[in-house]
Every structure is written in C-alpha cells, then in structure tokens.
Design a protein around this motif. Sequence first.
Motif, PDB file in Angstrom:
ATOM      1  N   TRP A 105       0.802  -1.224   0.000  1.00  8.51           N
ATOM      2  CA  TRP A 105       0.000   0.000   0.000  1.00  8.51           C
ATOM      3  C   TRP A 105       0.841   1.284   0.000  1.00  8.51           C
ATOM      4  O   TRP A 105       0.527   2.215  -0.769  1.00  8.51           O
ATOM      5  CB  TRP A 105      -0.988  -0.004   1.171  1.00  8.51           C
ATOM      6  CG  TRP A 105      -1.856   1.202   1.152  1.00  8.51           C
ATOM      7  CD1 TRP A 105      -1.842   2.236   2.034  1.00  8.51           C
ATOM      8  CD2 TRP A 105      -2.843   1.519   0.172  1.00  8.51           C
ATOM      9  NE1 TRP A 105      -2.775   3.179   1.667  1.00  8.51           N
ATOM     10  CE2 TRP A 105      -3.397   2.759   0.524  1.00  8.51           C
ATOM     11  CE3 TRP A 105      -3.307   0.886  -0.978  1.00  8.51           C
ATOM     12  CZ2 TRP A 105      -4.392   3.381  -0.230  1.00  8.51           C
ATOM     13  CZ3 TRP A 105      -4.297   1.491  -1.727  1.00  8.51           C
ATOM     14  CH2 TRP A 105      -4.834   2.724  -1.351  1.00  8.51           C
ATOM     15  N   VAL A 108       1.797   2.281  -3.456  1.00 11.09           N
ATOM     16  CA  VAL A 108       0.688   2.840  -4.244  1.00 11.09           C
ATOM     17  C   VAL A 108       0.529   4.318  -3.913  1.00 11.09           C
ATOM     18  O   VAL A 108       0.425   5.161  -4.814  1.00 11.09           O
ATOM     19  CB  VAL A 108      -0.642   2.094  -3.954  1.00 11.09           C
ATOM     20  CG1 VAL A 108      -1.807   2.759  -4.667  1.00 11.09           C
ATOM     21  CG2 VAL A 108      -0.537   0.636  -4.333  1.00 11.09           C
ATOM     22  N   ASP A 110       2.728   6.414  -2.561  1.00 10.60           N
ATOM     23  CA  ASP A 110       3.888   7.173  -3.058  1.00 10.60           C
ATOM     24  C   ASP A 110       3.801   7.382  -4.567  1.00 10.60           C
ATOM     25  O   ASP A 110       4.059   8.477  -5.063  1.00 10.60           O
ATOM     26  CB  ASP A 110       5.195   6.457  -2.719  1.00 10.60           C
ATOM     27  CG  ASP A 110       5.533   6.484  -1.245  1.00 10.60           C
ATOM     28  OD1 ASP A 110       4.905   7.268  -0.484  1.00 10.60           O
ATOM     29  OD2 ASP A 110       6.413   5.698  -0.835  1.00 10.60           O
ATOM     30  N   SER A 111       3.451   6.332  -5.291  1.00  8.95           N
ATOM     31  CA  SER A 111       3.347   6.414  -6.749  1.00  8.95           C
ATOM     32  C   SER A 111       2.300   7.444  -7.159  1.00  8.95           C
ATOM     33  O   SER A 111       2.509   8.239  -8.073  1.00  8.95           O
ATOM     34  CB  SER A 111       3.002   5.036  -7.314  1.00  8.95           C
ATOM     35  OG  SER A 111       2.879   5.082  -8.709  1.00  8.95           O
ATOM     36  N   TYR A 112       1.175   7.448  -6.459  1.00  9.84           N
ATOM     37  CA  TYR A 112       0.093   8.394  -6.761  1.00  9.84           C
ATOM     38  C   TYR A 112       0.527   9.821  -6.438  1.00  9.84           C
ATOM     39  O   TYR A 112       0.335  10.736  -7.243  1.00  9.84           O
ATOM     40  CB  TYR A 112      -1.158   8.017  -5.969  1.00  9.84           C
ATOM     41  CG  TYR A 112      -2.290   8.979  -6.186  1.00  9.84           C
ATOM     42  CD1 TYR A 112      -3.064   8.907  -7.340  1.00  9.84           C
ATOM     43  CD2 TYR A 112      -2.581   9.963  -5.251  1.00  9.84           C
ATOM     44  CE1 TYR A 112      -4.100   9.795  -7.549  1.00  9.84           C
ATOM     45  CE2 TYR A 112      -3.621  10.851  -5.451  1.00  9.84           C
ATOM     46  CZ  TYR A 112      -4.378  10.764  -6.600  1.00  9.84           C
ATOM     47  OH  TYR A 112      -5.399  11.652  -6.811  1.00  9.84           O
ATOM     48  N   GLN A 113       1.107  10.013  -5.244  1.00 10.96           N
ATOM     49  CA  GLN A 113       1.483  11.350  -4.804  1.00 10.96           C
ATOM     50  C   GLN A 113       2.549  11.980  -5.685  1.00 10.96           C
ATOM     51  O   GLN A 113       2.520  13.187  -5.935  1.00 10.96           O
ATOM     52  CB  GLN A 113       1.948  11.323  -3.348  1.00 10.96           C
ATOM     53  CG  GLN A 113       0.811  11.128  -2.381  1.00 10.96           C
ATOM     54  CD  GLN A 113       1.281  11.019  -0.940  1.00 10.96           C
ATOM     55  OE1 GLN A 113       2.442  10.717  -0.657  1.00 10.96           O
ATOM     56  NE2 GLN A 113       0.351  11.252  -0.018  1.00 10.96           N
ATOM     57  N   GLU A 116       4.029   9.091 -10.457  1.00 11.02           N
ATOM     58  CA  GLU A 116       5.001   8.213 -11.098  1.00 11.02           C
ATOM     59  C   GLU A 116       4.537   7.802 -12.494  1.00 11.02           C
ATOM     60  O   GLU A 116       3.402   7.382 -12.703  1.00 11.02           O
ATOM     61  CB  GLU A 116       5.218   6.959 -10.256  1.00 11.02           C
ATOM     62  CG  GLU A 116       6.252   6.022 -10.838  1.00 11.02           C
ATOM     63  CD  GLU A 116       6.398   4.735 -10.050  1.00 11.02           C
ATOM     64  OE1 GLU A 116       7.369   4.000 -10.338  1.00 11.02           O
ATOM     65  OE2 GLU A 116       5.574   4.444  -9.179  1.00 11.02           O
ATOM     66  N   ARG A 126       1.812   4.943 -13.263  1.00  8.57           N
ATOM     67  CA  ARG A 126       2.049   3.643 -12.642  1.00  8.57           C
ATOM     68  C   ARG A 126       1.115   3.285 -11.488  1.00  8.57           C
ATOM     69  O   ARG A 126       0.951   2.125 -11.164  1.00  8.57           O
ATOM     70  CB  ARG A 126       3.502   3.580 -12.121  1.00  8.57           C
ATOM     71  CG  ARG A 126       4.533   3.422 -13.210  1.00  8.57           C
ATOM     72  CD  ARG A 126       4.470   2.000 -13.729  1.00  8.57           C
ATOM     73  NE  ARG A 126       5.236   1.834 -14.934  1.00  8.57           N
ATOM     74  CZ  ARG A 126       6.419   1.269 -14.992  1.00  8.57           C
ATOM     75  NH1 ARG A 126       6.982   0.833 -13.907  1.00  8.57           N
ATOM     76  NH2 ARG A 126       7.018   1.152 -16.143  1.00  8.57           N
ATOM     77  N   TRP A 127       0.514   4.282 -10.819  1.00 10.72           N
ATOM     78  CA  TRP A 127      -0.239   3.929  -9.619  1.00 10.72           C
ATOM     79  C   TRP A 127      -1.405   2.974  -9.874  1.00 10.72           C
ATOM     80  O   TRP A 127      -1.682   2.141  -9.009  1.00 10.72           O
ATOM     81  CB  TRP A 127      -0.672   5.174  -8.840  1.00 10.72           C
ATOM     82  CG  TRP A 127      -1.744   6.001  -9.479  1.00 10.72           C
ATOM     83  CD1 TRP A 127      -1.569   7.114 -10.248  1.00 10.72           C
ATOM     84  CD2 TRP A 127      -3.148   5.784  -9.396  1.00 10.72           C
ATOM     85  NE1 TRP A 127      -2.777   7.593 -10.650  1.00 10.72           N
ATOM     86  CE2 TRP A 127      -3.768   6.797 -10.146  1.00 10.72           C
ATOM     87  CE3 TRP A 127      -3.944   4.837  -8.768  1.00 10.72           C
ATOM     88  CZ2 TRP A 127      -5.144   6.886 -10.290  1.00 10.72           C
ATOM     89  CZ3 TRP A 127      -5.321   4.920  -8.913  1.00 10.72           C
ATOM     90  CH2 TRP A 127      -5.901   5.936  -9.657  1.00 10.72           C
ATOM     91  N   ARG A 130       0.011  -0.458  -9.756  1.00  6.33           N
ATOM     92  CA  ARG A 130       0.487  -0.729  -8.393  1.00  6.33           C
ATOM     93  C   ARG A 130      -0.687  -1.000  -7.445  1.00  6.33           C
ATOM     94  O   ARG A 130      -0.571  -1.786  -6.516  1.00  6.33           O
ATOM     95  CB  ARG A 130       1.327   0.432  -7.872  1.00  6.33           C
ATOM     96  CG  ARG A 130       2.690   0.526  -8.515  1.00  6.33           C
ATOM     97  CD  ARG A 130       3.479   1.654  -7.875  1.00  6.33           C
ATOM     98  NE  ARG A 130       4.777   1.802  -8.455  1.00  6.33           N
ATOM     99  CZ  ARG A 130       5.869   1.218  -7.977  1.00  6.33           C
ATOM    100  NH1 ARG A 130       5.802   0.439  -6.926  1.00  6.33           N
ATOM    101  NH2 ARG A 130       7.034   1.423  -8.555  1.00  6.33           N
ATOM    102  N   LEU A 131      -1.819  -0.351  -7.699  1.00  5.26           N
ATOM    103  CA  LEU A 131      -3.012  -0.550  -6.873  1.00  5.26           C
ATOM    104  C   LEU A 131      -3.549  -1.978  -6.984  1.00  5.26           C
ATOM    105  O   LEU A 131      -4.165  -2.490  -6.049  1.00  5.26           O
ATOM    106  CB  LEU A 131      -4.100   0.455  -7.283  1.00  5.26           C
ATOM    107  CG  LEU A 131      -5.409   0.419  -6.511  1.00  5.26           C
ATOM    108  CD1 LEU A 131      -5.170   0.722  -5.025  1.00  5.26           C
ATOM    109  CD2 LEU A 131      -6.401   1.408  -7.106  1.00  5.26           C
TER     110      LEU A 131
END
Length: 181
Positions: A105, A108, A110-113, A116, A126-127, A130-131
């Motif tokens: 989690w 996910v 970090d990728s969203y924020q 990415e 990418r999020w 990753r989710l």
Amino acid sequence: MIDWVTDHVGRYAIWLLLGAVVISAGNAISRYAFSASSNAMLEVQWYLYSAVFILGAGYTLLKNQHVRIDLVSNRISAKARNWVDVIGLAVFLIPVAVMIAWMSWPGVVDSYQMGEMSSNAGGLIRWPVRLLIPVGFWLLALQGFSELIKRLAFLTGHGPDSLEKEQEQHGIDLPHEGEAK
C-alpha cells in the motif's frame, strides 16, 4: 457474501484478457503493417494482463483450481485434505496475502502522490497497476478466509466437503472417510 464478490470480480476480470488480446493484436498489426507502435498500448496490455492474473487469484481459489499436489491430495481422506487446507490457509495463504497487501500500500500512495510515470517514452502512469497488488491480495485473503470457514464447517460437521464436490466434477474417485483405497 465473500464468494459472491470473488465470483463477480473473477468473471469480470476474465474479460480484461480479451482486451489485452485485442490490444496486443492491434499493436502487432500496427507495428508490422504500418511500422507504427505505441509504448502506451504495450503498457495497457501489460496492465490488463496483470489485472487478470492478480484479480483472478481469489477466483482461482474459489473454484479450487489453484496449484495442489494432487498425487498426495488424492490419496488421503477428505478429513485429512481439509486439515491440510486449514493449516495452509491459516498459516500461509491468509497471513502472506495480508502482509503483501499491507506492505504494498505505501508504494501505491507514493506512486500516486509523486505522479510516477513509466520510464518508457509515451508510457503510462504507474499507480493504477500498483493498486492492483494490494487490492488483489486483499481479495485473495478474503477468499482464503471464506475457504477456511468452509473447511472448518466440514471438519466440525456443519457443512459439506467443498473439496469433494470439485473432485467429483473432475472424475476423480477418492476414498471416503474410513474407507481404504
């Protein structure tokens, strides 16, 4: 209720495979016929395939189509088979699935924020892919819990042997409780 959710997620996830195949074919035709290709379309194809694989894990468990050592499983009693599953579900599958979901989690988030993006030219965010990891593993853990309930119900005499039903569908003749083979 868990079985219903798993069944519906699995049935819808199967259709993502058709999308991946159509995109793959379209990309191949585009590449060979027109010398044009798209990294974004390749990544969509990979994302869809990943979604089918990870979202389908719980469905595979529900349908009892997961990897099993049939050579051993087919030679032991129904009670022993269910005890093996209880131990496997309680000690391995559920804790590992929860751990992977929990630990994935933050990646996910970090990728969203950070927004990415794929490092490929024309690549995708990418999020979403990753989710799939925490969602898929939470669904697998939930289905594992449902299977654990079914196995314990059988072992305590409060439910049918859900494994026997699957065995009969595949034409496997198994010894019944107290019966030698």
